[in-house]
Design a protein around this motif. Structure first.
Motif, PDB file in Angstrom:
ATOM      1  N   HIS A   1      -5.314 -10.859 -18.938  1.00 20.69           N
ATOM      2  CA  HIS A   1      -4.966 -11.433 -17.634  1.00 20.69           C
ATOM      3  C   HIS A   1      -4.139 -10.449 -16.811  1.00 20.69           C
ATOM      4  CE1 HIS A   1      -4.223 -14.463 -14.651  1.00 20.69           C
ATOM      5  NE2 HIS A   1      -2.911 -14.451 -14.855  1.00 20.69           N
ATOM      6  N   SER A   2      -3.208  -9.775 -17.463  1.00 14.13           N
ATOM      7  CA  SER A   2      -2.392  -8.791 -16.754  1.00 14.13           C
ATOM      8  C   SER A   2      -3.252  -7.636 -16.240  1.00 14.13           C
ATOM      9  CB  SER A   2      -1.296  -8.269 -17.683  1.00 14.13           C
ATOM     10  OG  SER A   2      -0.511  -7.291 -17.032  1.00 14.13           O
ATOM     11  N   ALA A   3      -4.201  -7.178 -17.054  1.00 17.03           N
ATOM     12  CA  ALA A   3      -5.089  -6.095 -16.609  1.00 17.03           C
ATOM     13  C   ALA A   3      -5.942  -6.536 -15.423  1.00 17.03           C
ATOM     14  CB  ALA A   3      -5.981  -5.657 -17.769  1.00 17.03           C
ATOM     15  N   GLN A   4      -6.413  -7.786 -15.457  1.00 19.91           N
ATOM     16  CA  GLN A   4      -7.207  -8.290 -14.336  1.00 19.91           C
ATOM     17  C   GLN A   4      -6.369  -8.374 -13.060  1.00 19.91           C
ATOM     18  OE1 GLN A   4      -8.927 -12.106 -15.133  1.00 19.91           O
ATOM     19  NE2 GLN A   4     -10.038 -12.206 -13.178  1.00 19.91           N
ATOM     20  N   LEU A   5      -5.123  -8.818 -13.197  1.00 21.05           N
ATOM     21  CA  LEU A   5      -4.245  -8.891 -12.025  1.00 21.05           C
ATOM     22  C   LEU A   5      -3.955  -7.504 -11.461  1.00 21.05           C
ATOM     23  CD1 LEU A   5      -1.705 -11.617 -13.207  1.00 21.05           C
ATOM     24  CD2 LEU A   5      -3.513 -11.878 -11.508  1.00 21.05           C
ATOM     25  N   HIS A   6      -3.770  -6.535 -12.332  1.00 16.86           N
ATOM     26  CA  HIS A   6      -3.536  -5.165 -11.858  1.00 16.86           C
ATOM     27  C   HIS A   6      -4.773  -4.627 -11.128  1.00 16.86           C
ATOM     28  CE1 HIS A   6       0.452  -4.102 -13.307  1.00 16.86           C
ATOM     29  NE2 HIS A   6       0.197  -4.737 -14.447  1.00 16.86           N
ATOM     30  N   ALA A   7      -5.964  -4.965 -11.622  1.00 15.42           N
ATOM     31  CA  ALA A   7      -7.183  -4.520 -10.935  1.00 15.42           C
ATOM     32  C   ALA A   7      -7.283  -5.155  -9.545  1.00 15.42           C
ATOM     33  CB  ALA A   7      -8.407  -4.875 -11.775  1.00 15.42           C
ATOM     34  N   GLU A   8      -6.969  -6.444  -9.460  1.00 13.33           N
ATOM     35  CA  GLU A   8      -6.976  -7.100  -8.148  1.00 13.33           C
ATOM     36  C   GLU A   8      -5.935  -6.482  -7.216  1.00 13.33           C
ATOM     37  OE1 GLU A   8      -6.449 -11.247  -8.712  1.00 13.33           O
ATOM     38  OE2 GLU A   8      -8.354 -11.540  -9.779  1.00 13.33           O
ATOM     39  N   MET A   9      -4.787  -6.122  -7.766  1.00  8.83           N
ATOM     40  CA  MET A   9      -3.756  -5.488  -6.951  1.00  8.83           C
ATOM     41  C   MET A   9      -4.239  -4.138  -6.412  1.00  8.83           C
ATOM     42  SD  MET A   9      -0.767  -5.479  -5.598  1.00  8.83           S
ATOM     43  CE  MET A   9       0.196  -6.761  -6.385  1.00  8.83           C
ATOM     44  N   ARG A  10      -4.941  -3.388  -7.225  1.00  7.71           N
ATOM     45  CA  ARG A  10      -5.464  -2.097  -6.746  1.00  7.71           C
ATOM     46  C   ARG A  10      -6.477  -2.296  -5.620  1.00  7.71           C
ATOM     47  NH1 ARG A  10      -5.111  -0.901 -12.349  1.00  7.71           N
ATOM     48  NH2 ARG A  10      -7.293  -1.527 -12.668  1.00  7.71           N
ATOM     49  N   ASP A  11      -7.326  -3.317  -5.744  1.00 14.40           N
ATOM     50  CA  ASP A  11      -8.291  -3.596  -4.675  1.00 14.40           C
ATOM     51  C   ASP A  11      -7.580  -3.980  -3.378  1.00 14.40           C
ATOM     52  OD1 ASP A  11     -10.332  -3.081  -6.450  1.00 14.40           O
ATOM     53  OD2 ASP A  11     -10.658  -5.204  -6.964  1.00 14.40           O
ATOM     54  N   VAL A  12      -6.560  -4.811  -3.494  1.00 14.49           N
ATOM     55  CA  VAL A  12      -5.813  -5.228  -2.302  1.00 14.49           C
ATOM     56  C   VAL A  12      -5.125  -4.026  -1.653  1.00 14.49           C
ATOM     57  CG1 VAL A  12      -3.830  -6.588  -1.532  1.00 14.49           C
ATOM     58  CG2 VAL A  12      -5.524  -7.613  -3.042  1.00 14.49           C
ATOM     59  N   GLN A  13      -4.545  -3.193  -2.470  1.00 16.57           N
ATOM     60  CA  GLN A  13      -3.869  -2.017  -1.922  1.00 16.57           C
ATOM     61  C   GLN A  13      -4.855  -1.065  -1.239  1.00 16.57           C
ATOM     62  OE1 GLN A  13      -1.789  -0.420  -5.287  1.00 16.57           O
ATOM     63  NE2 GLN A  13      -0.074  -1.876  -5.132  1.00 16.57           N
ATOM     64  N   ALA A  14      -6.047  -0.923  -1.814  1.00 14.78           N
ATOM     65  CA  ALA A  14      -7.051  -0.055  -1.186  1.00 14.78           C
ATOM     66  C   ALA A  14      -7.493  -0.624   0.162  1.00 14.78           C
ATOM     67  CB  ALA A  14      -8.251   0.101  -2.117  1.00 14.78           C
ATOM     68  N   LYS A  15      -7.722  -1.939   0.216  1.00 15.86           N
ATOM     69  CA  LYS A  15      -8.105  -2.555   1.490  1.00 15.86           C
ATOM     70  C   LYS A  15      -6.980  -2.443   2.517  1.00 15.86           C
ATOM     71  CE  LYS A  15     -11.358  -5.891  -0.481  1.00 15.86           C
ATOM     72  NZ  LYS A  15     -11.652  -7.323  -0.721  1.00 15.86           N
ATOM     73  N   GLU A  16      -5.749  -2.611   2.065  1.00 12.40           N
ATOM     74  CA  GLU A  16      -4.617  -2.468   2.979  1.00 12.40           C
ATOM     75  C   GLU A  16      -4.546  -1.048   3.547  1.00 12.40           C
ATOM     76  OE1 GLU A  16      -1.110  -5.637   1.768  1.00 12.40           O
ATOM     77  OE2 GLU A  16      -1.170  -3.683   0.797  1.00 12.40           O
ATOM     78  N   ALA A  17      -4.805  -0.068   2.710  1.00 13.24           N
ATOM     79  CA  ALA A  17      -4.763   1.320   3.196  1.00 13.24           C
ATOM     80  C   ALA A  17      -5.843   1.562   4.252  1.00 13.24           C
ATOM     81  CB  ALA A  17      -4.937   2.281   2.025  1.00 13.24           C
ATOM     82  N   GLU A  18      -7.048   1.033   4.002  1.00 12.12           N
ATOM     83  CA  GLU A  18      -8.125   1.208   4.982  1.00 12.12           C
ATOM     84  C   GLU A  18      -7.784   0.521   6.307  1.00 12.12           C
ATOM     85  OE1 GLU A  18     -11.652  -0.274   3.232  1.00 12.12           O
ATOM     86  OE2 GLU A  18     -11.803   1.311   1.699  1.00 12.12           O
ATOM     87  N   LEU A  19      -7.295  -0.724   6.218  1.00 10.72           N
ATOM     88  CA  LEU A  19      -6.966  -1.452   7.448  1.00 10.72           C
ATOM     89  C   LEU A  19      -5.772  -0.827   8.170  1.00 10.72           C
ATOM     90  CD1 LEU A  19      -7.433  -5.124   6.191  1.00 10.72           C
ATOM     91  CD2 LEU A  19      -8.929  -3.855   7.746  1.00 10.72           C
ATOM     92  N   GLN A  20      -4.834  -0.305   7.412  1.00 12.55           N
ATOM     93  CA  GLN A  20      -3.684   0.343   8.044  1.00 12.55           C
ATOM     94  C   GLN A  20      -4.117   1.606   8.799  1.00 12.55           C
ATOM     95  OE1 GLN A  20      -0.684  -1.175   7.829  1.00 12.55           O
ATOM     96  NE2 GLN A  20       0.110   0.289   9.333  1.00 12.55           N
ATOM     97  N   ALA A  21      -5.043   2.339   8.202  1.00  7.64           N
ATOM     98  CA  ALA A  21      -5.561   3.525   8.904  1.00  7.64           C
ATOM     99  C   ALA A  21      -6.321   3.120  10.164  1.00  7.64           C
ATOM    100  CB  ALA A  21      -6.463   4.320   7.972  1.00  7.64           C
ATOM    101  N   ARG A  22      -7.101   2.039  10.058  1.00  5.97           N
ATOM    102  CA  ARG A  22      -7.824   1.577  11.251  1.00  5.97           C
ATOM    103  C   ARG A  22      -6.860   1.094  12.319  1.00  5.97           C
ATOM    104  NH1 ARG A  22     -11.495   2.470  14.777  1.00  5.97           N
ATOM    105  NH2 ARG A  22     -12.230   0.576  15.846  1.00  5.97           N
ATOM    106  N   LEU A  23      -5.774   0.453  11.936  1.00  3.80           N
ATOM    107  CA  LEU A  23      -4.786  -0.012  12.912  1.00  3.80           C
ATOM    108  C   LEU A  23      -4.117   1.167  13.615  1.00  3.80           C
ATOM    109  CD1 LEU A  23      -3.335  -2.487  14.100  1.00  3.80           C
ATOM    110  CD2 LEU A  23      -1.670  -2.288  12.242  1.00  3.80           C
TER     111      LEU A  23
END
Length: 261
Positions: free
Chosen positions: A129-151
């Motif tokens: 469960h912890s590994a799955q949560l860390h994977a989801e966190m990495r996906d969220v962080q990647a999307k945030e980086a893309e949207l932040q660059a677009r902003l």
């Protein structure tokens, strides 16, 4: 007058004839009833045996003799002394107590092993469960980086000189309207990107809390398993020491010499 007397005589004769017929029928019926009653069987009661005084006296004597014999045997059994060896009883009690202790230790060991297996399974699930949560966190962080660059790109494009430079090649007679339309498009896109960033920020915060709880559970289970392993090692050492001390406490029996020829 003669006719009347003849009729009277005729009716009287007829009445006498009828009376005689009824009497004959009644007498024959009574004879038949008597024959039936005579042929019916009679029920007789059997004779009841009455014992004599001598038989009663003999029976009473036999009963009293058997009772005396039974009482004598019971008294003999009760007066027998109980031959119990106290040393044998002590040895039996010690043996039973040692068996109970062994069974208790084995039961406790089985319970500890079962608890350890359950903790291992929970630890495995917690780590997954912890590994799955860390994977989801990495996906969220990647999307945030893309949207932040677009902003950042949108904010750069919203500058007046950049809007004017972007609309200079349209060749419209109303360039201010073109610039305003361009600015509105960029503002709408900026709001959309900012909304996505806010949603991702909320998801990231909830994921951080879930990851912290999962890691805390995993650490707790690991500590419990380590403590159980350490306790098992200590118990094994203690048992080995107890067995060694019990063997050393037993008296040494020297072999008996064989007699010479």
């Amino acid at each position: 007058m003669q006719k009347y007397s003849m009729r009277k005589l005729t009716s009287g004769a007829l009445a006498l004839f009828l009376i005689a017929g009824f009497m004959l029928v009644d007498s024959s019926a009574q004879k038949r009833r008597r024959k039936r009653r005579a042929s019916a069987p009679r029920i007789t009661n059997p004779a009841i045996y009455q014992p004599s005084a001598n038989d009663n006296a003999n029976t009473a004597g036999d009963t009293s003799t058997s009772n005396e014999n039974a009482n004598g045997q019971g008294n003999t059994q009760n007066t027998k002394p109980s031959s119990g060896d106290p040393e044998e009883m002590k040895r039996t009690i010690r043996s039973l107590s040692s068996q109970v202790d062994k069974l208790t230790d084995k039961l406790g060991q089985m319970q500890e092993e079962q608890r350890s297996l359950v903790d291992l399974e929970r630890l495995s699930r917690g780590e997954q469960h912890s590994a799955q949560l860390h994977a989801e966190m990495r996906d969220v962080q990647a999307k945030e980086a893309e949207l932040q660059a677009r902003l950042e790109d949108i904010n750069y494009a919203l500058k007046p000189e950049n809007i004017e430079r972007a609309t200079a090649g349209y060749g419209s007679t109303h360039p201010e309207e073109v610039r305003e339309q361009r600015r509105k498009q960029l503002e709408a896109e900026k709001q959309r990107v900012q909304g996505q960033l806010d949603h991702l920020a909320a998801s990231r915060a909830s994921l951080e809390q879930a990851i912290a709880a999962a890691e805390s559970e995993v650490d707790r289970l690991r500590k419990r398993l380590d403590a159980a392993d350490q306790a098992a090692i200590e118990n094994a050492k203690r048992k080995a020491q107890a067995e060694a001390s019990s063997q050393s406490a037993q008296p040494y029996s020297s072999p008996t010499p064989t007699p010479g020829p």
